[in-house]
Design a protein around this motif. Sequence first.
Motif, PDB file in Angstrom:
ATOM      1  N   SER A 138      37.732  46.478  41.156  1.00 21.45           N
ATOM      2  CA  SER A 138      37.272  47.249  39.974  1.00 21.45           C
ATOM      3  C   SER A 138      35.706  47.110  39.969  1.00 21.45           C
ATOM      4  N   ALA A 139      35.023  48.004  39.570  1.00 20.88           N
ATOM      5  CA  ALA A 139      33.683  48.147  39.243  1.00 20.88           C
ATOM      6  C   ALA A 139      33.265  47.320  37.901  1.00 20.88           C
ATOM      7  N   PRO A 140      32.113  46.659  37.887  1.00 22.61           N
ATOM      8  CA  PRO A 140      32.130  46.001  36.521  1.00 22.61           C
ATOM      9  C   PRO A 140      32.068  46.554  35.354  1.00 22.61           C
ATOM     10  N   ASN A 141      31.467  47.862  35.486  1.00 22.15           N
ATOM     11  CA  ASN A 141      31.675  48.628  34.153  1.00 22.15           C
ATOM     12  C   ASN A 141      33.248  49.039  33.936  1.00 22.15           C
ATOM     13  N   ASP A 142      33.996  49.073  34.967  1.00 24.43           N
ATOM     14  CA  ASP A 142      35.566  49.403  34.725  1.00 24.43           C
ATOM     15  C   ASP A 142      36.215  47.970  34.067  1.00 24.43           C
ATOM     16  N   LEU A 143      35.700  47.114  34.565  1.00 24.18           N
ATOM     17  CA  LEU A 143      36.226  45.746  33.973  1.00 24.18           C
ATOM     18  C   LEU A 143      35.884  45.650  32.632  1.00 24.18           C
ATOM     19  N   LEU A 144      34.792  46.167  32.091  1.00 25.99           N
ATOM     20  CA  LEU A 144      34.341  46.021  30.855  1.00 25.99           C
ATOM     21  C   LEU A 144      35.347  46.951  29.909  1.00 25.99           C
ATOM     22  N   HIS A 145      35.837  47.921  30.390  1.00 28.82           N
ATOM     23  CA  HIS A 145      36.853  48.908  29.676  1.00 28.82           C
ATOM     24  C   HIS A 145      37.968  48.017  29.582  1.00 28.82           C
ATOM     25  N   GLU A 146      38.460  47.350  30.956  1.00 27.93           N
ATOM     26  CA  GLU A 146      39.474  46.558  30.534  1.00 27.93           C
ATOM     27  C   GLU A 146      39.681  45.482  29.815  1.00 27.93           C
ATOM     28  N   ILE A 147      38.450  44.719  29.443  1.00 27.44           N
ATOM     29  CA  ILE A 147      38.125  43.911  28.523  1.00 27.44           C
ATOM     30  C   ILE A 147      38.391  44.382  27.133  1.00 27.44           C
ATOM     31  N   ARG A 148      37.789  45.540  26.739  1.00 26.46           N
ATOM     32  CA  ARG A 148      38.000  46.171  25.508  1.00 26.46           C
ATOM     33  C   ARG A 148      39.637  46.200  25.249  1.00 26.46           C
ATOM     34  N   VAL A 149      40.441  46.941  26.179  1.00 23.13           N
ATOM     35  CA  VAL A 149      41.434  47.155  26.235  1.00 23.13           C
ATOM     36  C   VAL A 149      42.504  45.880  25.898  1.00 23.13           C
ATOM     37  N   LEU A 150      42.082  44.492  26.555  1.00 26.90           N
ATOM     38  CA  LEU A 150      42.791  43.539  26.264  1.00 26.90           C
ATOM     39  C   LEU A 150      42.741  43.157  24.708  1.00 26.90           C
ATOM     40  N   GLN A 151      41.385  43.095  24.506  1.00 28.59           N
ATOM     41  CA  GLN A 151      40.942  42.769  23.251  1.00 28.59           C
ATOM     42  C   GLN A 151      41.943  43.465  22.033  1.00 28.59           C
ATOM     43  N   GLN A 152      42.062  44.770  22.207  1.00 28.57           N
ATOM     44  CA  GLN A 152      42.448  45.549  21.457  1.00 28.57           C
ATOM     45  C   GLN A 152      44.210  45.380  21.217  1.00 28.57           C
ATOM     46  N   GLY A 153      44.624  44.425  22.222  1.00 21.73           N
ATOM     47  CA  GLY A 153      46.201  44.326  22.234  1.00 21.73           C
ATOM     48  C   GLY A 153      46.708  44.850  23.481  1.00 21.73           C
ATOM     49  N   GLY A 154      46.023  45.466  24.422  1.00 23.73           N
ATOM     50  CA  GLY A 154      46.699  45.908  25.549  1.00 23.73           C
ATOM     51  C   GLY A 154      46.988  44.951  26.732  1.00 23.73           C
ATOM     52  N   SER A 155      47.546  45.309  27.824  1.00 22.15           N
ATOM     53  CA  SER A 155      47.729  44.335  28.798  1.00 22.15           C
ATOM     54  C   SER A 155      47.338  45.000  30.068  1.00 22.15           C
TER      55      SER A 155
END
Length: 242
Positions: free
Chosen positions: A117-134
């Motif tokens: 994943s591109a770094p910016n895509d990884l930032l999106h996944e970090i936000r998803v994880l923080q919000q309770g996603g997997s």
Amino acid sequence: MSEPVSPGAPSRIRVALVEDDVLFQNALTVAIGASDDIELAHLAANRAQGLRMLATGRADVLLVDLGLPDGTGIDVIRAAHALWPDCAIMVCTTFGDEAHVLQSIEAGASGYLLKDSAPNDLLHEIRVLQQGGSPISPLIARQILTRFRAPPATASAAPPAVAAAAPSAASPASEDDAVLSTRELEVLRLITKGFTADEIAQLVNVSGHTVRTYVRRIYGKLKVKSKSEAILEARSQGLIGN
């Protein structure tokens, strides 16, 4: 080595990174530095530093590589799960085999991404994880789905006379047991692993509404009203393992 970063606004997501790949470190650090809601709180380059890091502070999200030069990142995940119980943990690695995936989830990881994943895509996944996603890479999602999908039922080779008599041969005890479909069992197994309805919908390629329909059917067949009751009842009937 842990590198605390000056605290930002309370709403910013504090990230800890355990990663020995300098190029990956730098790319993610630059992306985080350009974001308004994420900050790099700690950085460790190997297993030993990662374990020491856990005693120096806290983070909202922990990103861990598994292939560290002095051991496995799974040790860091396991320790973080115990010492930082409120921290969301995500693997970011090149290892996509089933053994690493299952060991990471069992150790406490809530997400598993391959390094594609591109770094910016990884930032999106970090936000998803923080919000309770997997967040899970598609390849890994397919592995998890295959692992917990019930095997297809095989047709019986019983003679016609026996097959015809089968419907009337059920005992009262078997009538009390729930008969879940293959897809319902599949959804139930994913529920026991902590996946939400929307996450299950992505894994099994149906809508969230359809998954919720399966959940209602499962509750009805098991005669329960909650997820915890469903899991206990399914285990007592031998529908899923402990």
